[in-house]
Write a protein that holds these residues in place. Structure first.
Motif, mmCIF file in Angstrom:
data_model
loop_
_atom_site.group_PDB
_atom_site.id
_atom_site.type_symbol
_atom_site.label_atom_id
_atom_site.label_comp_id
_atom_site.label_asym_id
_atom_site.label_seq_id
_atom_site.Cartn_x
_atom_site.Cartn_y
_atom_site.Cartn_z
ATOM 1 N N ALA A 1 0.707 -1.214 0.030
ATOM 2 C CA ALA A 1 0.023 0.243 0.001
ATOM 3 C C ALA A 1 0.778 1.352 -0.142
ATOM 4 N N LYS A 2 2.027 1.381 0.892
ATOM 5 C CA LYS A 2 2.752 2.540 1.088
ATOM 6 C C LYS A 2 3.446 2.552 -0.298
ATOM 7 N N SER A 3 4.082 1.734 -0.915
ATOM 8 C CA SER A 3 4.720 1.745 -1.742
ATOM 9 C C SER A 3 4.135 2.207 -3.280
ATOM 10 N N LEU A 4 2.612 1.616 -3.261
ATOM 11 C CA LEU A 4 2.080 2.171 -4.404
ATOM 12 C C LEU A 4 1.451 3.673 -4.356
ATOM 13 N N LYS A 5 1.116 3.898 -3.156
ATOM 14 C CA LYS A 5 0.670 5.258 -2.936
ATOM 15 C C LYS A 5 1.782 6.332 -3.401
ATOM 16 N N GLU A 6 2.967 5.874 -3.241
ATOM 17 C CA GLU A 6 4.284 6.885 -3.829
ATOM 18 C C GLU A 6 4.197 6.663 -5.265
ATOM 19 N N ILE A 7 4.083 5.496 -5.697
ATOM 20 C CA ILE A 7 4.154 5.242 -7.180
ATOM 21 C C ILE A 7 3.007 6.102 -7.789
ATOM 22 N N ALA A 8 1.739 6.020 -7.236
ATOM 23 C CA ALA A 8 0.787 6.538 -7.886
ATOM 24 C C ALA A 8 0.754 7.900 -8.222
#
Length: 2020
Positions: free
Chosen positions: A1352-1359
């Motif tokens: 979740a944390k990673s994807l938020k940063e990617i998004a």
């Protein structure tokens, strides 16, 4: 006048440039006055005129020019800066002054030239004058010659270099101008004065008349050599001396004459001649011939060549061996004599360069002296004498001593005579005791020989030795001889004439000669102790000096001193006696008359008294001699004021006698010294005074005497005495050696002398300093640093003369110490060797600590980027050291700074650094030891420089260091072996030469010397001959310390071939191994000869504990080692050394637990954490320090060199060693990675690409070794790698991505993920985009688990990046999120959190699109794929082969899987164009099946064995490999894997895989392994083609060049595959269909055409299509095309062009049906036709836009019916329901129709099938005619004629079928015929000849030469013309593409990938023009005769009107020529 007044006001320099000549004249006049007025030679005023002086001399006005010349002369004479103008001014003088008619101008011009010479610019002047000799104006030439003559006559031959002058002299004698010839003659006479006969050889070829005239002139010249009359500014002392001599009218010294005479050696003036290449080619065969005449011929040829006086250096080893064999073995004495003459010629022509071979030849010649024939003996004597001059006696001593005991008296006699002759060429220095002793021992045996000739020869040899070194030196060896024999020896000695008329050593004064017997008693003391060779007096005292600088200053006397104190003859002391006592004592020993007449006023009585006195002294007993009384009597009035010179001479002689014969004390000496010093300057008595002083020196020690004498002399005012005292002291030092001299005692007096007004005193002081320099070396200069520059220059000149000279062996010693010294020699040596006089001299001055002056400022200056600042820094450092003179060992950070400069790219700075290091050595003395590792070894590195001057400087520096430090420090540790590992021939030969010189002088060496042995062995097989030679020389010296066994054991690690050679060399070296120098030498001739074989360096022999006495003459050492090497030298250099062994020795050192220690230190913060934005110096230094322990020294230097080229080189070596040193590489991995991170900050692309290349290979290796990166390694490397992913260059980014993909194999992807996340925060948008892409790949390949810390944390940063302002970043972010969507579906929306509306809509849109494109491929599957790949137990694991049809969805899934695979698979090679890098290594597969995925090397010879298990599955094969049974499956799985990579989404991977496969396919014998994998390969290729079409072409980020490369690889690969029919036929129908579809799509893709080189790709596709059609299984091909046609017609209308091309392919197939019909499966084809007609019944076909498909089908059926007749109806068996299509009905119709009409002519005329009667009738005849024609073409002579006939025949019968005649010929012959026909056609058409291609055409002749089966229905040709017309814009319909015509339509393929098979070039791809002519006829018919296009209709053939035919022909030609 007005004008005048204007310029009158100007300053002088402006007047001189004025355009009015009067102004210039006035300016020059004033300039002359000004120049004479300026007193300061450095005044800034001079600078104004620097640029004007040339104008002064080249003034265009003759009057002004004269004044200008005067001004120039005044300038040159007075200005300090004048030297800068030399070149331009002298050039101006030559061209503009020497041609003037005025004599005055010419005279001034000459004066100017001479003045320049005077100010030390002689070389430049000489160059300009020599250039002037080429001038066309004879006046100039004459003046130049005259100037040269004048310069020579005034300055002499030392200043005017004669070699270049002599070289051009003969040319001047050929001049047409008499004046030039006359002037040349005068010059020749002048030169002759200086160099005498040396001038004869160069002038031997001039006109005989001229030569005769010269000879006459030469005879008239005085015999005395001329003197220099004009002196350089630096020679003012010589000038003063000269003026003084002129005033006194004295003759010049003999020494000076000698010097001048010896200045020029005729040899130096000659040009060397290269004779090796001129030797007869069959010399070596002839010299072995059985007939002596043939051998004689061979020798005559060589003899003629060896007569050249100077030979070019080269490898004469073979020649010398051949001649040696003749001398030793040939029975014909005449040939022996000739061979000896050849050897003599070689030796005298090569001189020192022959020394290498001397040791091989001398033993043979000595043995051959058994010959009695005088002619042979004389030749052998000449040969051995010539050879002696090339080497040293020391080197030959062993060989000579070896034959001294020979039974044959002739050999003994000749050996002794040779010795006698050799001794004459020796001096005391070159004949030390160590050499002389064994010879004397052997000669003494011969003195007692029974043969008189042997005795006489021995006497002569001993006599010569005595003459050369003096009686004193020889007497100890002659103690056992009786008086008779001694007298005989002395008699011989008197007869000996030494070369150059020098007197022997005894000539110093008559003393020695006058006391024959008296010397025997003292000598008799020696034998008792002679077991210790009496070297001390001689070798130690004189040899030490040879070791140069101070520390060796006084060993002998120290030893002597100790000996004095310990022995019973302590220094003799006595009290001063009163005059009365003295008279009493004297009366007791002297006759009364003598005493009475002592003070008589009559000089004759005084003389008589002296004679009596002398007789009494000579007969007096030593013990009873009252020396003090006697000398006091002599001092009695008139004493030293004696006025008669004869009496005075006697008096002085008596003093000498008393000193020699009595116990002479210092008290006695004090009585006489004052008087002696007073007389030393006397012209008549000075000689005797000096002799007396020398005797006192022997009695009371020279150090004491010298100190007394010098202080007495300088207490007087008489300059003559002072000068002569210094001269005596200089000579005495040479005779006694430097032992014990207290420099400090008289150094001040020397300084006084240097400042004296009398030039003689100054000269004497400088001469004395020169002698002292011989012993003390450079430190001596430090005492005089403060002197004036002019004086210092003179001192330096003197020192330079001494440079390289060895101090002579002492011939005298303090006699009381002499005997003890001999006895104590061994013990003393050890104590003294270490310190010698070092401390004495070095401690004279206090040492300064300069560490505080070495500021960080200075250090940073020395390391500055700007070389000028670096130079400033070095200058400052040099100034600090020279100012301090003597310094302590503490010099702060200077070592590190200087070390950096040793690798400077500016070679001048390197040289400067070396001179600073030399300076440092002298200043620091023994304290230097601690800097050896830091600063000493980098000096060795410089020895590898390509510039000779740098290497020489480095060697000098090295020697200077070793003098101070000893050798031990240099041999300890691994540094030396590391230096030798460097692959540098210069470095290797210098270091080995140096070691060969040093090692024999050491008594012990550190065990670390063993580390150098592997390098030594590698050097023995080095590519460079000099390195091999030096290694062979060094071999025995290594062996003497390490022993044969150890070295032999070390050969175990070598390769077998190398081992044999090295062992053989070791055997030879063993034979010539020098003995270790031992303290007490063994007795006997042999034993004492041993030390002589261990020569030390000249004065560089270090005085450390490793050394025994050094020998004076180092220059002989090299030759010595070579000579002693003997047989070892014979081995010819091993041919073709192995390349991979050139760099021997590991580059990384495996230090256990070192990495763990480093990790620990970093954790404990003991060292800096590797974390920075840009690397600071402390990081670099820290890394360097860490690397020093585990990196080879040389590699470390390369890695930290400032020149990036060195980095590239170092990485190259690391790449080479990557696999061989994988373990060590892993142990240093953290350091290697850190170093590479530093390189990421370099801006140089070259280095960056090399870095990435290494990293790719490194990670491949790590993966193979199953190594996993530690956190420590990853943290210090990955962040910096990720920086590079944002590089602007595509090629770098691509490589970094590849490395990141590989990283996942050695480091968990989940841990890599955070680094990439960090990378997405970069400011660099490219980096952000690439990191996001990479994240997407990780998620795609490894699933969601890689997302750390949480998905979740990673994807938020990617998004967040979906809203980035950069498009590429947005796209990358979207793609990554889509990848997540593919893995976890709709859950993605939860994970990404809240997005802005805009971003969310973009994302949804993208997800929708991706859903259409691909089905999601779960991560599990990829994992399964991965395991499958890693353990391919099943050969088909990667690619399950399926029968013909593949389901279309499969391809997509496969492609998806491959993309993931390619992410996870490391690329194996750095460059796709080198196929070797990725061949399959079957050995590796056999051993380890898991490593299959590493793309191993393909080992070629193993491929043959691949098939063996299939044929012979016998157990014995197991011995080859434990897994041999699995080999087939293992190979298959490897192939599967490689094929799977063909479809890779990564272009590089795909190219590599294709290259590997191509490598297999191109080797016919290996290609069989591909069998069974063809469909699989084709599917992968089709997938790749689709991938390119759908993805790569559209992707802007993909480099289009890479795409073209990929296309080229694919085409090349397919070409190779479809060239092999066996493999091509394996392709199944479904695959062929897809392949054809892909290829046709590619041909029609306009995007490809737009890319550069795209047209060439399309062209190669064309060729490929033809190849596929021809070589595939024809049934499958027909089926594939029919199915494809059906598909394309069914699908969208856009595929019209595709279907058109498919039909063309079908027509081509149809055209070849007559040949292929038998191989077809007609049932299958008819089934496919049936299926086609079922989908497209007649009505539906007619509804299509074109009727071509309908006609194509009809033509196919029609042709089949024609060829098979009614049988065709039997082939409908596979059709289940025949009524479903109209096929059967149609076939029946055709069969019936053709049966009815087969007889009619009209039918035959049009159909032209093979059943036609015309053909049958003429077939036999045609066959004969064509056979004849082809025979002609095949024969060399008639080939042209044959081709012409064939051409005409084809013109006549255009439908002739050549196929049967060409079918069995080679491809080359077919293309030759084809090209020949084209050439003839173009010639006949008047077109320029087509350039014939060197590439053999790849397509078959069937496709190019027409055959009678070719003509199908005219519709085909009509269609073709239509297409051609469209192409040229003549018809307006849509474009079509003809595969048949394609080769003519497109430009040539320039070249495919270099490693791929060449594709035919454009000329060869053109189809034969003949067939086109034929086509054009048919086209014409077509236009006139076609009705409905139905193939069954028959038409009458109409005769074509010529005009129309020509028109068509022209049209076709035009089209073709446009395309070409």
């Amino acid at each position: 006048m007005g004008d005048d007044s204007e310029w009158m006001k100007l300053p002088i320099d402006q007047k001189c440039e004025h355009k009015v000549w009067k102004a210039r004249l006035n300016g020059y006049e004033e300039a002359v006055k000004l120049f004479q007025k300026i007193e300061d030679e450095k005044s800034p005023e001079w600078g104004k005129y620097l640029g004007l002086i040339k104008k002064f001399v080249t003034d265009s006005n003759a009057v002004a020019q004269l004044k200008g010349l005067e001004a120039a002369l005044a300038f040159i004479e007075n200005a300090h800066v004048a030297g800068k103008t030399t070149g331009e001014v002298v050039s101006g003088v030559v061209t503009k002054v020497f041609n003037q008619p005025k004599a005055r101008a010419k005279e001034l011009g000459m004066d100017i030239c001479l003045m320049y010479i005077e100010i030390e610019k002689g070389e430049v002047v000489q160059d300009e004058l020599l250039k002037g000799l080429d001038n066309k104006n004879p006046k100039i030439v004459v003046a130049c010659i005259e100037t040269l003559r004048k310069a020579l006559s005034e300055f002499g031959s030392k200043i005017v270099t004669l070699k270049p002058v002599v070289k051009v002299l003969p040319k001047q004698f050929e001049s047409r101008e008499k004046a030039v010839r006359d002037e040349a003659k005068l010059l020749a006479v002048e030169i002759y004065k200086w160099i005498r006969d040396a001038l004869r050889p160069p002038l031997q070829n001039i006109n005989s008349v001229q030569l005769k005239e010269l000879e006459e002139e030469w005879v008239k010249l005085p015999s005395l050599p001329p003197k220099q009359t004009r002196f350089l500014r630096s020679q003012q002392d010589m000038k003063a001396k000269f003026e003084q001599q002129q005033a006194q009218g004295d003759q010049s010294d003999g020494d000076e004459e000698e010097e001048t005479a010896a200045a020029v050696d005729p040899y130096d003036l000659l040009e060397p001649v290269e004779i090796l290449s001129k030797m007869p080619k069959d010399f070596y065969e002839k010299i072995e011939a059985k007939k002596w005449q043939e051998r004689k011929e061979a020798l005559e040829a060589v003899e003629a060549l060896t007569k050249n006086p100077k030979l070019e250096n080269g490898d004469y080893g073979d020649l010398v061996r051949a001649l040696k064999k003749v001398v030793g073995k040939d029975a014909n004495v005449m040939l022996v004599s000739m061979a000896a003459k050849c050897l003599a010629g070689l030796a005298s022509g090569l001189r020192k360069k022959f020394g290498t071979y001397a040791g091989q030849v001398v033993p043979t010649i000595l043995e051959k002296f058994k010959e009695k024939k005088p002619q042979v003996v004389q030749s052998l004597q000449e040969a051995i004498d010539a050879i002696f001059l090339t080497t040293t006696l020391q080197n030959l001593s062993e060989d000579i001593l070896g034959v001294m005991d020979n039974k044959n008296p002739s050999i003994k006699q000749q050996a002794s005579l040779f010795l006698a002759r050799s001794f004459r060429h020796c001096t005391q220095a070159t004949l030390p005791k160590s050499v002389l002793k064994p010879f004397c021992a052997a000669l003494i045996k011969q003195v007692n020989d029974s043969a008189p000739e042997v005795r006489d020869a021995a006497f002569e040899a001993l006599g010569t030795a005595m003459k050369v070194v003096g009686e004193k030196a020889v007497n100890p060896f002659l103690a056992d001889l009786d008086k008779l024999k001694l007298d005989k020896i002395k008699e011989c000695a008197d007869k000996v004439e030494l070369p150059g008329g020098k007197k022997g050593a005894a000539g110093g004064g008559g003393a020695v000669d006058k006391k024959p017997a008296a010397k025997a008693p003292p000598a008799a003391e020696a034998p008792s102790k002679s077991s210790a060779p009496p070297k001390k007096t001689q070798t130690a005292a004189a040899g030490k000096p040879s070791a140069g600088p101070p520390k060796k200053g006084k060993p002998a006397s120290a030893a002597g001193g100790k000996a004095k104190k310990t022995s019973d003859s302590k220094e003799f002391t006595e009290t001063e006696l009163s005059p009365e006592v003295c008279e009493e004592l004297a009366a007791g020993v002297l006759p009364a008359s003598c005493l009475q007449q002592l003070d008589s006023s009559n000089w004759k009585e005084r003389l008589a008294s002296m004679e009596e006195f002398q007789r009494a002294v000579e007969t007096m007993d030593k013990a009873a001699m009252p020396c003090q009384a006697l000398v006091r009597m002599l001092a009695k009035k008139p004493g030293w004021k004696e006025t008669n010179f004869q009496v005075m001479q006697m008096k002085l002689h008596i003093v000498a006698l008393v000193a020699q014969r009595g116990q002479f004390s210092k008290t006695s000496a004090s009585v006489v010294l004052d008087g002696l010093v007073d007389k030393i300057g006397d012209v008549k008595c000075g000689g005797n005074a000096k002799a007396a002083l020398t005797s006192i020196g022997e009695a009371c020690s020279l150090p004491w005497t010298a100190e007394q004498v010098v202080s007495l002399a300088f207490a007087q005012k008489n300059p003559k005495n002072q000068a002569e005292t210094l001269n005596w002291l200089a000579n005495a030092m040479k005779e006694f050696g430097f032992a014990g001299i207290n420099v400090k005692g008289f150094i001040n007096n020397v300084k006084t002398a240097l400042g004296a007004t009398n030039p003689a005193v100054r000269t004497a002081a400088i001469t004395l300093l020169g002698v002292m320099y011989l012993y003390m070396g450079q430190p001596l200069r430090m005492f005089f640093e403060d002197e004036k520059p002019a004086l210092l220059a003179q001192i330096d000149t003197e020192f330079e003369k001494m440079q390289g000279q060895s101090p002579p062996a002492p011939i005298r010693s303090t006699k009381k110490a002499a005997a003890e010294e001999e006895g104590d020699e061994g013990a003393e040596q050890d104590e003294d060797g270490g310190g010698g006089a070092g401390p004495d001299i070095m401690d004279l001055l206090p040492r300064t600590d300069i560490s505080d002056k070495i500021t960080s400022d200075l250090v940073s200056k020395i390391g500055d980027k700007n070389w000028k600042i670096r130079k400033e820094g070095l200058d400052e450092a040099a100034a600090i050291i020279s100012e301090a003179k003597f310094i302590t060992a503490n010099i702060g950070e200077l070592p590190l700074a200087l070390k950096g400069r040793l690798g400077d790219s500016n070679k001048i700075l390197v040289q400067q650094t070396l001179s600073i290091l030399q300076q440092l050595a002298t200043a620091m003395g023994p304290g230097l030891k601690q800097h050896v590792k830091a600063l000493g070894f980098p000096v060795i590195t410089v020895l590898g420089d390509s510039k000779v001057n740098l290497r020489t400087a480095a060697l000098t520096t090295l020697q200077a260091w070793v003098e101070q430090t000893g050798m031990k420090d240099w041999l300890e540790g691994e540094d030396l072996s590391e230096e030798l590992k460097r692959e540098n021939p210069f470095l290797r030969q210098e270091v080995l030469g140096w070691l060969a010189e040093k090692l024999p002088t050491l008594r012990t060496v550190p065990g670390d010397l063993m580390l150098c042995v592997p390098q030594l062995f590698a050097c023995l097989e080095d590519r460079n001959a000099d390195v091999r030679k030096k290694a062979q020389d060094a071999l025995p010296t290594f062996m003497m310390h390490l022993g044969y066994d150890k070295m032999n054991k070390a050969t175990g690690k070598l390769k077998p071939a190398s081992k044999d050679q090295v062992v053989a060399m070791l055997e030879k070296a063993r034979a010539v191994m020098p003995a270790k120098p031992a303290a007490p030498a063994k007795t006997g001739g042999k034993g004492s000869g041993e030390p002589s074989r261990a020569p030390s360096a000249s004065r560089t022999a270090a005085a450390s504990e490793d050394f025994t006495d050094s020998k004076p003459e180092a220059k002989k050492v090299r030759g010595g080692a070579a000579a002693k090497k003997g047989p070892a030298g014979k081995k010819p250099a091993t041919k073709g050394p192995k390349d991979d062994e050139d760099k021997s020795g590991p580059i990384f050192i495996l230090v256990p637990n070192a990495k763990e220690q480093r990790i620990k230190e970093e954790k404990q913060l003991k060292i800096l954490k590797w974390n920075f934005i840009t690397p600071r110096d402390e990081y670099v230094e820290q890394l360097k320090t860490q690397m020093a322990t585990c990196f080879a020294k040389w590699l470390l230097d390369e890695l930290f060199h400032f020149d990036f080229q060195r980095h590239v080189k170092a990485i190259g070596v690391m790449i080479e060693r990557l696999n061989s040193e994988s373990e060590a590489t892993i142990s240093c991995l953290d350091l290697i990675l850190k170093w590479f991170t530093l390189r990421f900050f370099d801006t140089n692309t070259t280095i960056l690409m090399k870095v990435l290349e290494y990293l790719k290979l490194l990670f491949t290796m790590l993966n193979r070794e199953n190594y996993h990166l530690t956190e420590y390694e990853a943290n210090s490397f990955v962040p910096y790698l990720i920086l590079k992913v944002g590089e602007s260059k595509d090629v770098v980014r691509k490589d970094v991505r590849a490395i990141l993909a590989m990283l996942c194999k050695v480091y968990p992807a989940s841990k890599l993920f955070p680094f990439l996340m960090e990378g997405t925060k970069s400011k660099n948008s490219k980096q952000r985009a690439e990191c996001l892409e990479e994240l997407g790949c990780l998620i795609e390949g490894y699933g969601m688990n890689v997302c750390q810390p949480t998905p979740a944390k990673s994807l938020k940063e990617i998004a967040v990046h979906i809203g980035d302002r950069d498009t590429s970043v947005r796209n990358a972010a979207l793609n990554t999120v889509v990848a997540v969507y593919n893995v976890c579906g709709d859950q993605v929306y939860k994970l990404i959190g809240n997005l802005s509306e805009k971003d969310m809509s973009m994302l949804e849109e993208r997800i929708k699109r991706s859903a259409k494109k691909t089905a999601a491929a779960p991560a599990k599957q990829s994992a399964a794929e991965k395991t499958q790949r890693e353990h391919p137990t099943n050969p088909n694991a990667t690619f399950l082969r399926k029968p013909a049809q593949e389901d279309p969805g499969k391809l997509k899934i496969m492609y998806r899987t491959y993309r993931i695979q390619s992410r996870q698979n490391a690329q194996h090679s750095d460059h796709p164009s080198i196929p070797k890098e990725f061949q399959l290594d079957l050995d590796m597969i056999e051993q380890d099946q898991r490593s299959v995925c590493e793309l191993p090397d393909l080992v070629q010879h193993q491929l043959d064995e691949l098939l063996e298990p299939v044929m012979i599955p016998e157990p014995k094969i197991r011995s080859i490999s434990p897994h041999f049974d699995d080999l087939h499956s293992s190979t298959a799985s490897t192939i599967n894997f490689v094929i799977s990579q063909v479809a890779s989404g990564d272009i590089g991977t795909s190219i590599q895989a294709l290259a590997q496969i191509d490598e297999v396919l191109r080797q016919e014998d290996k290609a069989d392994v591909m069998s069974g994998h063809i469909d699989q390969l084709l599917i992968a290729t089709i997938m790749q083609l689709r991938l390119i079409n759908s993805t790569h072409l559209a992707d802007d980020r993909v480099d289009k060049k890479d795409l073209i490369k990929l296309y080229s690889c694919i085409m090349g690969n397919m070409m190779s595959l479809f060239s092999m029919e066996t493999l091509a036929r394996e392709a199944s129908m479904g695959v062929l269909k897809d392949l054809m579809h892909s290829l046709i799509t590619l041909m029609l893709d306009s995007r490809v055409e737009d890319v550069e080189d795209g047209t060439q790709v399309i062209r190669s596709v064309n060729l490929l299509v033809i190849r596929v059609l021809e070589h595939s299984d024809q049934t499958n091909m027909f089926s594939a095309l029919l199915v494809l046609l059906q598909d394309t017609l069914v699908s969208t209308p856009g595929s019209l062009k595709v279907s058109e091309l498919v039909m063309k392919c079908l027509w081509r197939m149809i055209r070849f049906l007559p040949e292929t019909i038998d191989s077809l499966n007609l049932d299958r084809i008819l089934l496919d036709v049936h299926n086609f007609m079922k989908v497209f019944p007649k009505e539906k076909l007619k509804q299509l836009k074109t009727d071509v498909p309908h006609r194509t089908l009809k033509t196919l059926c029609h042709t089949l019916c024609k060829l098979t007749g009614a049988k065709i109806l039997d082939h409908l068996s596979m059709i289940e329901n025949r009524n479903e299509s109209e096929l059967e009905a149609y076939l029946r119709r055709v069969v019936k129709h053709s049966g009815n009409l087969s007889g009619t002519k009209s039918d035959r005329g049009n159909e032209k099938t093979t059943h036609g009667l015309d053909d049958r009738m003429s077939k036999a005849k045609v066959s004969d005619i064509l056979s004849e024609i082809f025979k002609k073409i095949g024969s060399k002579e008639n080939t042209k004629e044959g081709l012409t006939e064939l051409y005409e025949y084809k013109q006549k019968y255009s439908d002739a079928d050549l196929e049967p005649f060409l079918r069995n010929t080679s491809q080359f012959f077919q293309s030759y015929v084809e090209r020949g026909l084209r050439v003839i056609e173009s010639e006949r058409d008047g077109k320029p000849r087509i350039q014939s291609s060197s590439v053999i055409p790849q397509h078959n002749v069937e496709s190019s030469l027409s055959s009678n089966n070719e003509e199908l229905k005219p519709a085909v040709y009509y269609e073709r013309l239509k297409i051609l017309r469209q192409r040229q814009g003549l018809e307006n319909t849509s474009r079509g593409l003809g595969s048949e015509d394609e080769p003519q339509q497109r430009p040539a393929i320039s070249s495919l990938l270099s490693s791929k098979p060449s594709v035919a070039s454009s000329t060869d791809m053109l189809h034969s023009k003949l067939s086109q002519l034929k086509e054009s006829r048919e086209l014409y018919q077509q236009e006139h005769n076609t009705h409905s296009g139905s193939p069954t209709r028959s038409h009458t053939r109409s005769a074509s009107p010529a005009a129309n035919l020509d028109d068509l022909k022209k049209r076709l030609e035009r089209i073709k020529s446009n395309r070409q």
